[in-house]
Design an enzyme around this catalytic site. Sequence first.
Site, PDB file in Angstrom:
ATOM      1  CG  ASP A 270      -7.371 -47.384 -77.677  1.00  0.00           C
ATOM      2  OD1 ASP A 270      -7.804 -46.686 -76.754  1.00  0.00           O
ATOM      3  OD2 ASP A 270      -6.152 -47.480 -77.953  1.00  0.00           O
TER       4      ASP A 270
ATOM      5  NE  ARG B 126     -15.034 -31.463 -41.726  1.00  0.00           N
ATOM      6  CZ  ARG B 126     -15.575 -31.577 -42.939  1.00  0.00           C
ATOM      7  NH1 ARG B 126     -16.880 -31.483 -43.106  1.00  0.00           N
ATOM      8  NH2 ARG B 126     -14.819 -31.802 -44.000  1.00  0.00           N
TER       9      ARG B 126
ATOM     10  CB  SER C 295      -9.226 -33.626 -66.892  1.00  0.00           C
ATOM     11  OG  SER C 295      -8.906 -34.970 -66.691  1.00  0.00           O
ATOM     12  CB  SER C 296     -13.833 -34.948 -64.594  1.00  0.00           C
ATOM     13  OG  SER C 296     -12.892 -35.051 -63.592  1.00  0.00           O
TER      14      SER C 296
ATOM     15  CG  HIS D 250      -5.729 -34.535 -46.844  1.00  0.00           C
ATOM     16  ND1 HIS D 250      -5.093 -35.695 -47.193  1.00  0.00           N
ATOM     17  CD2 HIS D 250      -6.879 -34.918 -46.229  1.00  0.00           C
ATOM     18  CE1 HIS D 250      -5.818 -36.733 -46.793  1.00  0.00           C
ATOM     19  NE2 HIS D 250      -6.922 -36.283 -46.219  1.00  0.00           N
TER      20      HIS D 250
ATOM     21  CE  LYS E 118     -24.974 -50.700 -56.192  1.00  0.00           C
ATOM     22  NZ  LYS E 118     -24.380 -51.514 -57.223  1.00  0.00           N
TER      23      LYS E 118
ATOM     24  CD1 TRP F 145     -13.363 -31.307 -48.300  1.00  0.00           C
ATOM     25  CD2 TRP F 145     -13.918 -31.445 -50.464  1.00  0.00           C
ATOM     26  NE1 TRP F 145     -14.504 -32.054 -48.408  1.00  0.00           N
ATOM     27  CE2 TRP F 145     -14.873 -32.166 -49.716  1.00  0.00           C
ATOM     28  CE3 TRP F 145     -14.071 -31.401 -51.851  1.00  0.00           C
ATOM     29  CZ2 TRP F 145     -15.958 -32.827 -50.297  1.00  0.00           C
ATOM     30  CZ3 TRP F 145     -15.156 -32.071 -52.428  1.00  0.00           C
ATOM     31  CH2 TRP F 145     -16.082 -32.767 -51.655  1.00  0.00           C
TER      32      TRP F 145
ATOM     33  CB  SER G 286     -19.850 -56.282 -58.387  1.00  0.00           C
ATOM     34  OG  SER G 286     -20.540 -55.471 -57.481  1.00  0.00           O
TER      35      SER G 286
ATOM     36  CE1 TYR H  19     -24.392 -42.872 -52.880  1.00  0.00           C
ATOM     37  CE2 TYR H  19     -24.701 -40.494 -52.837  1.00  0.00           C
ATOM     38  CZ  TYR H  19     -24.895 -41.734 -52.266  1.00  0.00           C
ATOM     39  OH  TYR H  19     -25.549 -41.841 -51.080  1.00  0.00           O
TER      40      TYR H  19
ATOM     41  CG  HIS I 157     -27.526 -35.233 -46.879  1.00  0.00           C
ATOM     42  ND1 HIS I 157     -27.886 -36.339 -47.594  1.00  0.00           N
ATOM     43  CD2 HIS I 157     -26.217 -35.065 -47.130  1.00  0.00           C
ATOM     44  CE1 HIS I 157     -26.845 -36.807 -48.237  1.00  0.00           C
ATOM     45  NE2 HIS I 157     -25.819 -36.047 -47.973  1.00  0.00           N
ATOM     46  CG  HIS I 158     -23.514 -32.506 -47.806  1.00  0.00           C
ATOM     47  ND1 HIS I 158     -22.441 -33.275 -47.422  1.00  0.00           N
ATOM     48  CD2 HIS I 158     -24.100 -33.171 -48.814  1.00  0.00           C
ATOM     49  CE1 HIS I 158     -22.390 -34.361 -48.179  1.00  0.00           C
ATOM     50  NE2 HIS I 158     -23.385 -34.325 -49.032  1.00  0.00           N
TER      51      HIS I 158
ATOM     52  CD  GLU J 247     -16.420 -35.585 -57.123  1.00  0.00           C
ATOM     53  OE1 GLU J 247     -16.886 -35.312 -58.251  1.00  0.00           O
ATOM     54  OE2 GLU J 247     -15.309 -36.100 -56.943  1.00  0.00           O
TER      55      GLU J 247
ATOM     56  CG  HIS K 201     -24.807 -36.220 -51.972  1.00  0.00           C
ATOM     57  ND1 HIS K 201     -24.228 -36.400 -50.744  1.00  0.00           N
ATOM     58  CD2 HIS K 201     -25.351 -37.406 -52.299  1.00  0.00           C
ATOM     59  CE1 HIS K 201     -24.436 -37.633 -50.337  1.00  0.00           C
ATOM     60  NE2 HIS K 201     -25.122 -38.267 -51.257  1.00  0.00           N
TER      61      HIS K 201
ATOM     62  CB  THR L 128     -26.409 -47.764 -50.256  1.00  0.00           C
ATOM     63  OG1 THR L 128     -26.806 -46.591 -50.965  1.00  0.00           O
ATOM     64  CG2 THR L 128     -24.912 -47.799 -50.184  1.00  0.00           C
TER      65      THR L 128
END
Lengths: 555, 382, 57
Positions: free
Chosen positions: A125, A470, A189-190, A96, A351, A161, A288, A277, A322-323, A275, A273, A348
């Site tokens: 294009d 979790r 791909s990314s 998931h 915004k 994950w 926006s 963002y 921080h993870h 990622e 991290h 953040t």
Amino acid sequence: MVPELPPRPDKHQAISDTAAGGSAVDQGGHHHEQPTGLLRWLLTTNHKEIGTLYMLFALLMFFIGGTMALIVRAELFQPGMTFVVPEFFNQMTTMHGLIMVFGAIMPAFVGLANWLIPVQIGAPDMALPRLNNFSFWLLPVSFTILLSTLFMEGGGPNFGWTFYAPLSTTYGPPSTSFFILAMHLAGISSILGAINIIATILNLRTPNMRLMDMPLFVWTWLITAFLLIAVMPVLAGVITMMLLDINFGTSFFDAAGGGDPVLFQHLFWFFGHPEVYIMILPAFGIVSAIVPTFARKRLFGYASMVYATASIALLSFVVWAHHMFTVGLPLTAQLFFMYSTMLIAVPTGVKVFNWIATLFRGSISFELPMLFSLAFIVQFTIGGLSGVMLAIAPVDFQYHDTYFVVAHFHYVLVPGAVFAILAAAYYWLPKWSGVYPNVKLGLAHFWLSVIGVNLTFFPMHFSGLAGMPRRIPDYALQFADFNMLSSIGGFLFGISQLLFVAVIVLCIRKKGEKAPAQAWEGAEGLEWQLPSPAPLHTFDTPPEFIPERDSPSRH
Amino acid sequence: MHSLLPFGRWLLVLCVIFASQVQAAAINTSSGWNLPPGVTSISQEIFSLHMIIFWICVAIAVVVFGVMFWSLFAYRKSKGAKPANFHENTTVEVIWTAVPLLILIAMAIPATATLKKIYDTSDADIDILVTGYQWRWHYQYVEEDLSFFSNLGTPRSQILGEEDKGDFYLLEVDNPLVVPVGKKIRFLFTSNDVIHAWWVPDLAIKKDTIPGFINESWTIIDEPGTYRGQCAELCGRDHAYMPIEVRAVSQETYDEWLEEQRQMLAEDAAGSQREWTMDELMDRGKGVYNTYCAACHQADGSGMPPAFPALKNNPMMITEEGRDAHIDAVLYGRSGTSMPAYSGTLSVADIAAVITYERNAWGNDAGDRVQPSEISEMLSDD
Amino acid sequence: MLQVIKSVLAAFLGVQSEKNRQQDFQSRSPWPFIVTGVVMTLVFVLVVASVARWAAS
């Protein structure tokens, strides 16, 4: 005061000529016979078709990943092993997460980028159309491999994950090498997609459009693309090290061979991290664009928004640990990451304040895209605030790896990023299909989604604080009520997404009110000069752009 | 352009959502929906930090959402609002950047102080080495030459719903960790296989146990009582089934408990030398089997092929020829499968008993006994 | 130079006035901004690290 424009370098013309030349094969192609049917989609180099493919792929993955989430929620409806076995439960939570992150949210944003960036900057294009085709078709291959691991002996990935070693290496299922291959393909791909986006934005803007004249969606994607190029190779590196540990006897992450399991986490989160963002910055760009349209007022603090995005992107490289507050970092490191994490909250927050200042003294109406965007602002802010709580390291010892964290990142990603993607779909569907999305269905979709998503994720704050870890398939009795609520909400949210499919099907079949070129009264931007639906080839000649009149940063 | 939902209804539905969330908060008051304040000075400090940052976030949310919803209400087009034309104000922007910055700095100061206390593991009275295993905890009292495993105490029948779930479902163990109150206890954390995390909310300790690393933490428990927790880092299949139970007792009770444990160890040592009867072995074997083996091979020995082979009617377990292979598999595990080695985990008496049990339960009729002395001889040969 | 540092600091905070921005974008070359940005990022990391070090002692 009208600023004097810096002269446009001549080489721009040269570059865009080459680029146009590069796609001339494709452009010339529509005089020849176009392939039809499946081949048309397989061989297409058109940014709109590829954008559509990306988004349909993301929608399919959203439903596959969502079904897995519902299996998880069904098991957690009541305490006890009631529905699936723990082995399968772990595969479901892992898949998931992987599918939603790499298969749904990221491709949806890349699809939006493909569709919108060329038409927002007046380009014919993407800069590299064939590469574009390649980077899309890597994805179905990647995710077919990933999904096929579920049917292999020993099952699919079951280590979360975040695939922490050594659970994913020494103790991983035999299919792990296939998982690594799938991640490599998705990563390639990314990276290719990001290169293409940067090349397009930097080279194919219509004459006179400077960087600070670009719509914010283009800006946020430019910065996101740089983040992707910076961190995807780190992911590739870490999964390659896993591959070597599993198959070639190295011990990068195996303590028994002198390796370091914590190194894995440092590498993973150095990717992971930014990622996070990558999955939220394009959402900022979407909101926006939409909020000013329906507030009929220009975005407050355009320059600040651009600067804040850049600032978030830079800071996102120095907050990764921080993870990892519970892995036993030295005190100094713990403090460093606590402080830097608290600091990233500031741009953040800026915004959110800017969006609200845009609403202030506007002339606001509540069309579907606006509803989703407003819900995004509220719900993303809730996720942001719980993020500030998580930043406080000593308190994080109590939150870490509980449902409080699950609530936090789902608030950022589902009522956050996913709502922004839905807002974008409702906003630009008239441009893509030529008809407005069905309002009745859309409103039902919106309200059921808002109720469902909050019913799912809000109670998770409480089950987490009350002590529920979790990634467990079975839990102590005091968490039962909150879990039951979350499961009911999950099914409500999941099922109501079928309404979204209905909306899209109606649009594709052109059932609905026809949209003019300027589909929304207050909308600004080059894309609204195009007819609705936008023809396959647009801006073969660069559109006129007068910064003093068209720039979002004009006076 | 579009028919719009009247604003009143919009607001009403939002209120309903909000109410449902407040209600969700109220449902479970008896069992709690907030962090526990806990029973140590550190846990209470953490709790008050948590409440401060929580209320700060609530205040920010009220202000931000207040302004937002008021703007949505006051400047809606349906009431004829005309858009203003401003799009920047540097002063305001600097203020709304500086204020959160100051709030965060104010938060960082007490957080730093608490963190420094948590990291001060010096001058401990008691050291306990906590080792994570898939899927149980091992506790070693470093100064006492005492160590034991702590397994899930909830019977499988409750998990499978064949029996009513008890009050401490999934939060109870067979051998709790017993510690005295008022003493500084230093925990050392490591792991035997994958990463686990040892978490007891009432002590506000959550630390990863990592193979090859030793992490530290400490606590002084003020109040006697039983404090429960769980593994907090995904560690494989039975991650949900490795709870923690800490019993904090007075110094006298703790001393008595230590004495008891030493006696039990002595009895065990003596037991490994004497001859055991079939009934004794079967009785003990059943308990060991249900704790250590039943999760994979099932309580009735049927297993979950192909990953976990059936033991019932397993050739290895019903014939004399299979005996050595059977003992070998239990002692040293099976490489390339998830069958672990139990020679370091279980006592010789437990190993002998469980092998005997497997050879004589569920209709298996090998009929032979494995004596603890036989196992200890095999192990001393190595 | 002071102007460049001020602008980079503004970018760190995410607040910049339109006037200063226009002034920045009059400049012919982006390189002073890029170099200052990279240097200031390093300075920022070092400052936070030394604050953490000081707080830990």
